[in-house]
Design a protein around this motif. Structure first.
Motif, short mmCIF file in Angstrom:
data_model
loop_
_atom_site.label_atom_id
_atom_site.label_comp_id
_atom_site.label_asym_id
_atom_site.label_seq_id
_atom_site.Cartn_x
_atom_site.Cartn_y
_atom_site.Cartn_z
N GLU A 11 0.84 -1.19 0.00
CA GLU A 11 0.00 0.00 0.00
C GLU A 11 0.87 1.24 0.00
OE1 GLU A 11 -3.12 -0.09 2.85
OE2 GLU A 11 -3.21 2.08 2.97
N ALA A 12 0.60 2.16 -0.90
CA ALA A 12 1.45 3.33 -1.07
C ALA A 12 1.01 4.45 -0.15
CB ALA A 12 1.43 3.80 -2.52
N GLY A 13 1.90 5.47 -0.05
CA GLY A 13 1.60 6.64 0.76
C GLY A 13 2.30 6.58 2.08
N SER A 14 2.96 7.66 2.51
CA SER A 14 3.74 7.67 3.73
C SER A 14 2.94 8.25 4.88
CB SER A 14 5.03 8.48 3.55
OG SER A 14 5.87 7.86 2.62
N ALA A 15 2.70 7.44 5.89
CA ALA A 15 2.12 7.94 7.12
C ALA A 15 3.22 8.62 7.92
CB ALA A 15 1.52 6.79 7.91
N PRO A 16 2.86 9.50 8.87
CA PRO A 16 3.89 10.14 9.70
C PRO A 16 4.79 9.09 10.35
CG PRO A 16 1.76 11.18 10.05
CD PRO A 16 1.50 9.97 9.19
N GLY A 17 6.09 9.27 10.21
CA GLY A 17 7.04 8.34 10.78
C GLY A 17 7.35 7.15 9.90
N ALA A 18 6.55 6.93 8.86
CA ALA A 18 6.81 5.81 7.95
C ALA A 18 7.91 6.20 6.97
CB ALA A 18 5.54 5.46 7.18
N PRO A 19 8.58 5.22 6.37
CA PRO A 19 9.63 5.55 5.39
C PRO A 19 9.06 6.36 4.22
CG PRO A 19 9.74 3.24 6.02
CD PRO A 19 8.46 3.78 6.59
N LEU A 20 9.87 7.24 3.70
CA LEU A 20 9.50 8.01 2.52
C LEU A 20 9.55 7.09 1.30
CD1 LEU A 20 11.70 11.14 3.28
CD2 LEU A 20 9.22 10.95 3.58
N ARG A 21 8.48 7.11 0.50
CA ARG A 21 8.37 6.19 -0.62
C ARG A 21 9.02 6.81 -1.87
NH1 ARG A 21 5.86 1.64 0.38
NH2 ARG A 21 4.55 1.50 2.24
N VAL A 22 9.91 6.03 -2.47
CA VAL A 22 10.75 6.51 -3.57
C VAL A 22 10.40 5.76 -4.85
CG1 VAL A 22 13.12 6.88 -4.36
CG2 VAL A 22 12.60 6.93 -1.90
N ALA A 23 10.24 6.53 -5.94
CA ALA A 23 10.09 5.95 -7.27
C ALA A 23 11.40 6.17 -8.03
CB ALA A 23 8.93 6.59 -8.02
N LEU A 24 11.90 5.12 -8.65
CA LEU A 24 13.15 5.16 -9.40
C LEU A 24 12.84 4.98 -10.88
CD1 LEU A 24 16.26 5.00 -9.72
CD2 LEU A 24 16.08 2.55 -9.15
N ILE A 25 13.20 5.99 -11.67
CA ILE A 25 12.99 5.93 -13.12
C ILE A 25 14.28 5.46 -13.78
CG2 ILE A 25 12.41 7.23 -15.19
CD1 ILE A 25 10.86 9.18 -13.47
N GLY A 26 14.24 4.28 -14.36
CA GLY A 26 15.40 3.71 -15.03
C GLY A 26 16.06 2.63 -14.19
N TYR A 27 16.34 1.49 -14.83
CA TYR A 27 16.98 0.39 -14.12
C TYR A 27 18.10 -0.21 -14.96
CZ TYR A 27 17.21 -3.04 -10.36
OH TYR A 27 17.61 -3.78 -9.28
N GLY A 28 18.86 0.69 -15.61
CA GLY A 28 20.07 0.28 -16.29
C GLY A 28 21.22 0.28 -15.31
N LEU A 29 22.41 0.64 -15.77
CA LEU A 29 23.59 0.64 -14.90
C LEU A 29 23.39 1.54 -13.69
CD1 LEU A 29 26.57 0.04 -14.24
CD2 LEU A 29 27.18 1.95 -15.74
N ALA A 30 23.03 2.80 -13.91
CA ALA A 30 22.91 3.73 -12.79
C ALA A 30 21.83 3.30 -11.81
CB ALA A 30 22.62 5.14 -13.31
N LEU A 86 9.34 10.97 -3.26
CA LEU A 86 10.58 11.33 -3.94
C LEU A 86 10.66 10.57 -5.25
CD1 LEU A 86 13.48 12.67 -3.88
CD2 LEU A 86 14.27 10.55 -2.78
N VAL A 87 11.14 11.24 -6.30
CA VAL A 87 11.40 10.60 -7.58
C VAL A 87 12.90 10.70 -7.86
CG1 VAL A 87 11.08 10.74 -10.08
CG2 VAL A 87 9.13 11.01 -8.55
N VAL A 88 13.50 9.57 -8.24
CA VAL A 88 14.91 9.52 -8.59
C VAL A 88 15.00 9.21 -10.08
CG1 VAL A 88 17.10 8.32 -8.26
CG2 VAL A 88 15.60 8.78 -6.30
N ILE A 89 15.73 10.05 -10.82
CA ILE A 89 15.84 9.92 -12.27
C ILE A 89 17.21 9.37 -12.63
CG2 ILE A 89 15.81 11.18 -14.46
CD1 ILE A 89 13.90 13.19 -13.07
N ALA A 90 17.21 8.12 -13.10
CA ALA A 90 18.45 7.43 -13.47
C ALA A 90 18.36 6.92 -14.90
CB ALA A 90 18.72 6.28 -12.52
#
Length: 371
Positions: A11-30, A86-90
């Protein structure tokens, strides 16, 4: 979220104190070697979604991160932006600006792999957009946390070498045959070549150590048969502080030089070899599972001295500080949770791009470019 483009997971979405949910764009080398393992190892962050439509890469990711969700396109993320933190662009370099723009407009903080953009102007436009929306925009300059760079920074900050006069940095490889791919395509739209790849690291490190550039001179060559973009490049920076940085990035170096050679008024420091963290990550090692993470053997320590040759044992050995790639994402998590400082700002990235653009012009025109 259900549908043909997204696999459901926790289940998505961060409750207070829960880990920040990260989306990673790209799954090559980086994405697979650097970002995903470091995100997963960072307290306070959770790798929620990986954006890739490649079946093999999905299976690779699922094997290591069984709870991760998948999306086929970045547009799938914007549709559920309120479930992410958070979105991470790789992804490939040419996608960095449009994807970062879309993420910021979806009110999502962003981490972008280097180089942030193809030009300093684009980087500053992204910085302005992030500032306008009050969002974090950070650039993954992981080599600020290399073991040898941390050691150089300590020696410089503590005045161990006196006034630094010349800083030499080499990121050299022996790859006599081009590997192909977008990084070596020669298409300017791809923002490839060593100047913008490894050059992004060595320029950033020089600016961190010695401040803004006053002028830039560069020689950029294509040495290998079949190569389509620069593969052997030298960059000389004169800093406003008076220090001169001589930076070498090459795929054609049959005998590797020292990674760092720093010459000061009191002493010099010479260090050979590369930080072990990338090799550990490539081999499946993970931060948090190895108490010796980022530590190198004493036989690889650099040496500090004056008037001696380190190759014959001159000078004294300088213990290399442990490398600390996990510190980058720990700082990102602290910035998002507690308002801590951004570990690498877009404005810093723009300053490095000023130098890279000047370097490209210098090589093209065979001239010194003033900044």
């Amino acid at each position: 979220m259900t549908g043909s483009t997204t696999d459901t997971g926790p289940e998505a979405g961060s409750a207070p104190g829960a880990p920040l949910r990260v989306a990673l764009i790209g799954y090559g080398l980086a994405g697979s070697v650097f970002h995903a393992p470091l995100i997963a190892a960072t307290e306070g962050l959770a790798l929620d979604t990986i954006v890739t439509s490649n079946p093999e890469r999905r299976e690779q990711a699922r094997a290591e991160f069984p709870q991760v969700r998948f999306a086929a396109t970045p547009d799938d993320l914007w549709a559920r932006a309120d479930e992410l933190d958070l979105v991470v662009i790789a992804s490939p370099n040419k996608t960095h600006v449009p994807l970062a723009t879309a993420a910021l407009k979806a009110n999502l903080p962003v981490v972008v792999d280097k180089p942030l953009a193809g030009t300093a102007a684009e980087a500053r436009e992204l910085a302005a957009l992030a500032d306008e929306r009050g969002l974090l925009l950070s650039v993954f300059q992981n080599r600020r946390w290399d073991n040898d760079f941390l050691t150089v920074r300590k020696l410089v900050d503590e005045g161990e070498l006196g006034d630094v006069r010349r800083f030499e940095s080499r990121f050299e490889r022996w790859r006599p045959q081009p590997k192909g791919g977008w990084r070596e395509s020669g298409d300017p739209a791809e923002i490839g070549g060593l100047l913008y790849d490894l050059g992004s690291h060595v320029v950033d490190q020089a600016l961190v150590l010695f401040g803004p550039a006053a002028s830039v001179y560069t020689e950029a060559d294509i040495r290998r048969d079949g190569a389509l973009t620069d593969d052997d490049t030298f960059i000389a920076i004169t800093h406003t502080s008076g220090v001169r940085s001589h930076l070498y990035v090459s795929a054609t170096t049959a005998q590797l030089g020292p990674r760092f050679r720093v010459l000061g008024s009191r002493a010099g420091y010479v260090k050979y070899g590369l930080d072990p963290q990338e090799a550990e990550l490539r081999e499946g090692g993970r931060p948090g599972t190895n108490a010796e993470w980022g530590v190198e053997p004493e036989s690889l320590w650099g040496r500090v001295g004056s008037g001696e040759s380190p190759l014959t044992g001159g000078g004294r050995p300088e213990p290399t500080l442990p490398g600390a790639y996990p510190a980058y994402y720990a700082a990102v998590a602290a910035a998002l949770r507690d308002g801590g400082p951004n570990p690498v700002t877009a404005h810093e990235a723009a300053a490095a791009l000023d130098v890279l653009e000047a370097a490209r012009r210098s090589a093209r025109e065979n001239t010194v470019v003033a900044l």
